[in-house]
Each structure stands twice: as structure tokens, then as C-alpha cells.
Enzyme design. Sequence first.
Site, PDB file in Angstrom:
ATOM      1  N   CYS A 177       1.287   6.076   2.609  1.00 59.25           N
ATOM      2  CA  CYS A 177       1.813   4.997   1.763  1.00 59.25           C
ATOM      3  C   CYS A 177       1.871   5.384   0.288  1.00 59.25           C
ATOM      4  O   CYS A 177       2.913   5.226  -0.364  1.00 59.25           O
ATOM      5  CB  CYS A 177       1.004   3.723   1.963  1.00 59.25           C
ATOM      6  SG  CYS A 177      -0.721   3.791   1.418  1.00 59.25           S
ATOM      7  N   HIS A 226      -3.422  -0.128   0.914  1.00 59.71           N
ATOM      8  CA  HIS A 226      -2.009   0.082   1.238  1.00 59.71           C
ATOM      9  C   HIS A 226      -1.143  -0.303   0.046  1.00 59.71           C
ATOM     10  O   HIS A 226      -1.491  -1.191  -0.743  1.00 59.71           O
ATOM     11  CB  HIS A 226      -1.596  -0.731   2.461  1.00 59.71           C
ATOM     12  CG  HIS A 226      -0.182  -0.453   2.908  1.00 59.71           C
ATOM     13  ND1 HIS A 226       0.232   0.781   3.346  1.00 59.71           N
ATOM     14  CD2 HIS A 226       0.919  -1.260   2.962  1.00 59.71           C
ATOM     15  CE1 HIS A 226       1.518   0.738   3.661  1.00 59.71           C
ATOM     16  NE2 HIS A 226       1.954  -0.487   3.432  1.00 59.71           N
ATOM     17  N   ASN A 238       7.850   0.946   2.858  1.00 58.40           N
ATOM     18  CA  ASN A 238       6.489   1.450   2.920  1.00 58.40           C
ATOM     19  C   ASN A 238       6.284   2.367   4.118  1.00 58.40           C
ATOM     20  O   ASN A 238       7.037   2.321   5.095  1.00 58.40           O
ATOM     21  CB  ASN A 238       5.484   0.310   2.938  1.00 58.40           C
ATOM     22  CG  ASN A 238       5.534  -0.553   4.197  1.00 58.40           C
ATOM     23  OD1 ASN A 238       4.514  -1.057   4.641  1.00 58.40           O
ATOM     24  ND2 ASN A 238       6.709  -0.750   4.786  1.00 58.40           N
TER      25      ASN A 238
END
Length: 264
Positions: A177, A226, A238
Site C-alpha cells: 500500500c 493501510h 490502493n
Amino acid sequence: MENKMRKMAQAMIASLAVFVAALTLLAVPAAAQSVGDRINVGNLGAGDWIQSPNGAYRLSMQSDGNLVLYGPSGPLWATYTSGSNAHLANQNDGNLVIYRGDGSVAWASRSRASGGGTLIMQNDGNAVAYGASGPFWSTYTGGGVNKMAAAGAVAFARQQVGKPYRSGAIGPDAYDCSGLTLKSYASVGITLNRTSQDQYRQGSSVTQAALQPGDLVFYNGSSPTHVGIYVGNNEIINALNSNTGVRYDSLTYPGSITGYRHYA
């Protein structure tokens, strides 16, 4: 003999004239033109543009396939696309799409508006698409704000969609990420820290109401695990896990939102 030579010379001159004329026709493109300050549902052809009524701002569908918004001091926003014979389609579903000459999609706004809308180049420097319920897409360049870096970071992230997730990866073949967000901003010369926790400590905090394409969205607690890059229309790009790879997701899909950060 002299008569024969004269005829040969005349024939050569005639052939050369035809050849030069053909080259001239090939070298002259269709005349580019302004189509006013707006387009309704329909197309903006290669080389054409819409211009603000005050003449200060221009949204141009360039012949190189890049859609660029220019202000008095230069470019403010772009799709960072390329392709011959490309055109911008303002579709009746509210999606703005750049199609290359071969019919492939170079870029899409991924916006939605029933019945479509009108794309207007405004006097304040903002290009805005209005539908029956109000504005539904914008370049966020109001006041002549330069969004080239943010738009470039988003463009890079779009190009990575479909690639696999791999922990610790920073591309070009796979990403985690924060590797994706790091490389997205590196593509426009902005250095981010490596992890989602350290990236969260960078930039400036923004509210969800002020969220703009290019801003980063962080998830899962005060030490976020994240991060994704916001691309508009309540969507992020993402790299969530090995099952999803790099893809579009809704803003809230990855989990509880920690906060939002602005970098460009």
C-alpha cells in the site's frame, strides 16, 4: 533528342509537383478550434478546446492525447495521457472519457450523473461538470491553483491498477500500500516516507469535505496500517492485499478511516 529530353524534364517536374502537393496535404491537420466555454453531452476533438469567457483559462484536448488545463502562467492540471487521434467524450452517464483513435480508453473520470452533464471552463480557472443535481466532477483548479503534481500522482496510480500486491514491494511489477503511494508521488518529484505510519506524519491534515484527488487516505488506528490515494468520486486506488492487488475501491472499503493528508 532535344525534344525527348524536354518531355522527360516536363514529366519529372509534373511528378515532383504532385509529390509535393501530397506531402502538403499530409502535413496540414484539421483546423483546431475553440468550441466556446462548454461542451454538453458530446465530444471534444483532438486539437480543440473550451475556454473561459474571460479568456484566461483553456481546457485543451491536445493532438498528443493529453487533456491539459492552461492558465495565464502555464499548465494547471492534466490527465497525463497520450495517443493519436484521441478525443474527450462527455458521455450521457456522466463519465468523461478520453478515447484513443483505436477506441481504447486512455483515461476516465469515473464520475456518474444521470443524463450526463455540461462541462464548463469557468472564469475562476476551474473546469466543472454540472448535472441536474449540481456539480459532479471538477479539476479543483479554482483560483488558478496548480494541481499538476497531484494529478500526476493520480495518473501514475491509475497506470498501476491490475498489478499484484506484494508485501514490501515498491514496483514496478508489484506494490504494497505505501509502496504504491510512495512511487505515485515520486513520479512527480515529491518524496514520501516509506511506511503508511510515516507517511501519515507528513503532509497537512484535511477534512473529508475538503478531500481532493491526490490526497492520501489512512486506515486502521492512530498508527495506520493501510493507505490509499484518493482519485475522486468517493474512490481510492490502493494495494490492499494479495487477493485484491492494485485496484479501485470505495473510500470506506479498506476499513476505519484514520484521517486524510494533503501533499501537493
